[in-house]
Design an enzyme around this catalytic site. Structure first.
Site, mmCIF file in Angstrom:
data_model
loop_
_atom_site.group_PDB
_atom_site.id
_atom_site.type_symbol
_atom_site.label_atom_id
_atom_site.label_comp_id
_atom_site.label_asym_id
_atom_site.label_seq_id
_atom_site.Cartn_x
_atom_site.Cartn_y
_atom_site.Cartn_z
ATOM 1 N N GLU A 79 31.997 36.197 44.589
ATOM 2 C CA GLU A 79 31.741 35.578 43.281
ATOM 3 C C GLU A 79 33.034 35.389 42.496
ATOM 4 O OE1 GLU A 79 28.117 37.661 44.738
ATOM 5 O OE2 GLU A 79 30.218 38.210 44.529
ATOM 6 N N ARG A 136 34.595 42.225 56.613
ATOM 7 C CA ARG A 136 34.273 41.761 55.263
ATOM 8 C C ARG A 136 34.680 42.778 54.205
ATOM 9 N NH1 ARG A 136 33.754 38.080 51.365
ATOM 10 N NH2 ARG A 136 32.094 38.558 49.892
ATOM 11 N N GLY A 192 42.944 39.537 50.090
ATOM 12 C CA GLY A 192 43.474 38.341 49.452
ATOM 13 C C GLY A 192 44.243 37.417 50.367
ATOM 14 N N GLU A 193 44.092 37.562 51.690
ATOM 15 C CA GLU A 193 44.855 36.732 52.626
ATOM 16 C C GLU A 193 43.978 35.888 53.537
ATOM 17 O OE1 GLU A 193 49.024 39.214 53.037
ATOM 18 O OE2 GLU A 193 47.517 39.455 54.617
ATOM 19 N N GLU A 232 35.656 27.895 53.009
ATOM 20 C CA GLU A 232 37.084 28.183 53.046
ATOM 21 C C GLU A 232 37.682 27.793 54.394
ATOM 22 O OE1 GLU A 232 39.797 31.938 51.410
ATOM 23 O OE2 GLU A 232 37.680 32.216 51.917
#
Length: 419
Positions: free
Chosen positions: A59, A263, A304-305, A332
Site C-alpha cells: 500500500e 515477500r 526497497g530494491e 512492477e
C-alpha cells in the site's frame, strides 16, 4: 453490532500487545513508538496536514505517486503517512525520507482514534485499498475530516467476508466521503456493500516510477551474475520456495541463476536455512559480492530494491500465487519489461493479472513444475522474452493516469473541508 465490535477490541488488547512482542522478536521496529498506537504522538503539525494510511509495503508503494502529487500541489501541508507494520514504516522512510512524517496509526479504540485526530487535525484522510477501521471512520465523520478510500479493491472473496458483518461494513462505507475504485468490478462490489460516491480511477500502481538508483543497483547485480541467465522468484510466500526448489530438482535450468526474494524480510533467514538443509550452495544479496562460479541461487535479502531485481533478471515468477495467498503485484515486473509467470491464485490482483495475460505480458501456470519448465523455455528464447517485455511496457503505459484522477477527488474533498 458496533458496540460489540468495540468491546471485542478491548477484550483483545492483551493479545494485541502479546502479538507486538512476538513480532518484535524478528522485527524490533514493532516495539518502537508504541505510545503512537494508542494516540500519543510528539510534536503537533505547525500547519494543515494531509494524512495517508498505507498499512504495509504494498500500500505504501501504491500511494507513492499520489503522495508526490499531493506534496507538489500542496507544499503548505505536512504529509502524514501512517502504517500498521514495521516493513510498511521502513518502506515509507526509504521512499520519502524526511519529505513526509511517518507514524503508527492508532489502534481502532474510540479514545485513541480521537487523540490521533485531535493531534494532527487532518484536512483530508486517505485510506489505501481495503483498510477500513470502523471506529476510525466514525470518528472522522464526527470530527469533520473528509475520508477517501483510494486505490480501493474488493475481491469476490473479500466481499463475501465483509458481508458476514454487513451492518458494520455498510455503516463504515456509507460514512466515507468518496471511494476511488481500481476497476468497475471493485466499484460494483463496494456499492453493493454500502459505499457511495464511488468513482473508477484505475490502479495507482501503474503510475509508480522506478526507485531512485534502481538502474545502477540493477547494473551491479548484472555484474555479479556475469553472462548467466537469471530467473527471479519475486515476493515468494511461505511454502512456495519448497515447491519451486522441488521443481528445480526435476527440471534443471542449466547454469542459470535463481534469485529468491521472499515477500517478508522476517523470512530471509528461514529461506537460507531451507536452502542449507537441502545442501544447496547459495549467496545472499547482503554479502554485497559477485556469485561464485558454482553458486546458482541468491537470496534477495534487502528492502526497497525490487525494481532493481526486476531490471536485472531475464524472467520473473511473481509469488503469492502458487498457494492461496491471492498473488502479489505483477505490475512492477511488467513495467520493467520482464516476462512474467504467475500461479493460479491471483484474486488480489484479478483484473491486472488477466489484463496482463491478455496483453501477452504474462503467462499463468498451474503449478511450480510448469513454472520452471516455462521459465526454462523463456530463458532459451530471447525473441519471446523481448516480445513479452515490450507487451508489458505497453500494458502498463495504457493503464496510467490513476494518480491524476485520484488527485482530482482529493482536491474536491480538501476544498469542501475548507468551506
Amino acid at each position: 453490532m458496533h458496540r460489540f465490535y468495540t468491546l471485542a477490541l478491548y477484550l483483545l488488547l492483551p493479545w494485541a500487545l502479546l502479538r507486538l512482542l512476538l513480532r518484535a522478536r524478528r522485527q524490533p521496529g514493532y516495539l518502537r513508538h508504541v505510545p503512537e498506537r494508542f494516540g500519543h504522538y510528539g510534536q503537533k503539525p505547525e500547519g494543515p496536514c494531509i494524512w495517508v494510511h498505507a498499512v504495509s509495503v504494498g500500500e505504501t508503494r501504491a500511494a507513492e505517486p499520489l503522495l508526490r502529487a499531493l506534496k507538489s500541489r500542496h507544499p503548505e501541508c505536512e504529509i502524514l503517512v501512517t502504517q500498521m507494520t514495521a516493513t510498511g514504516r521502513e518502506a515509507a522512510q526509504h521512499l520519502f525520507g524526511g519529505a513526509v512524517r511517518v507514524a503508527w496509526l492508532a489502534y481502532d479504540y474510540p479514545s485513541a482514534v480521537r487523540r490521533f485526530l485531535r493531534h494532527f487535525r487532518p484536512c483530508l484522510g486517505i485510506l489505501m485499498e481495503t483498510e477500513i477501521w470502523f471506529n476510525l471512520v466514525r470518528e472522522c465523520e464526527r470530527s469533520g475530516v473528509p475520508l477517501l478510500l483510494a486505490n480501493a479493491r474488493m475481491s469476490v472473496r473479500s466481499a463475501r467476508g465483509y458481508a458476514v458483518v454487513g451492518p458494520l461494513v455498510r455503516s463504515a462505507l456509507g460514512r466515507l466521503s468518496a471511494v476511488a475504485a481500481q476497476t468497475a468490478e471493485d466499484a460494483e462490489r463496494l456499492l453493493s456493500l454500502g459505499a457511495r460516491a464511488v468513482e473508477v480511477t484505475g490502479n495507482l500502481k501503474f503510475d509508480a516510477e522506478p526507485g531512485a538508483g534502481s538502474e545502477s543497483i540493477a547494473a551491479e547485480f548484472r555484474r555479479w551474475f556475469g553472462d548467466r541467465a537469471v530467473l527471479l522468484a519475486a515476493s515468494t510466500r511461505e511454502g512456495e520456495e519448497e515447491l519451486l526448489l522441488d521443481a528445480l530438482e526435476e527440471n534443471s535450468l542449466g547454469d542459470a541463476v535463481v534469485v529468491i526474494v521472499p515477500r517478508h524480510p522476517q523470512r530471509f533467514d528461514s529461506v537460507a536455512r531451507l536452502l542449507a538443509a537441502r545442501g544447496l550452495k547459495f549467496a545472499r544479496r547482503s554479502a554485497n559480492a559477485p556469485l561464485d562460479p558454482g553458486c546458482d541461487i541468491m537470496i534477495g535479502d534487502s528492502m526497497g530494491e525490487m525494481d532493481a531485481y526486476y531490471r536485472a533478471c531475464d524472467a520473473a515468477f511473481v509469488g503469492g500465487s502458487l498457494l492461496a495467498y491471492g498473488g502479489q503485484n505483477l505490475i512492477e515486473a511488467c513495467a520493467a519489461g520482464v516476462p512474467v509467470l504467475i500461479g493460479p491464485y491471483t484474486y488480489n490482483f484479478a483484473q491486472a493479472a488477466e489484463s496482463a495475460i491478455a496483453a501477452g505480458a504474462a503467462v499463468r501456470v498451474k503449478n511450480a513444475g510448469e513454472a520452471i519448465r516455462l521459465a526454462r523455455s523463456l530463458l532459451q528464447d530471447r525473441g519471446l522474452r523481448e516480445r513479452m517485455g515490450r507487451a508489458g511496457i505497453a500494458f502498463c503505459a495504457a493503464h496510467r493516469g490513476a494518480a491524476e484522477r485520484t488527485l482530482a477527488i482529493c482536491e474536491r474533498l480538501i476544498d469542501s473541508s475548507a468551506r
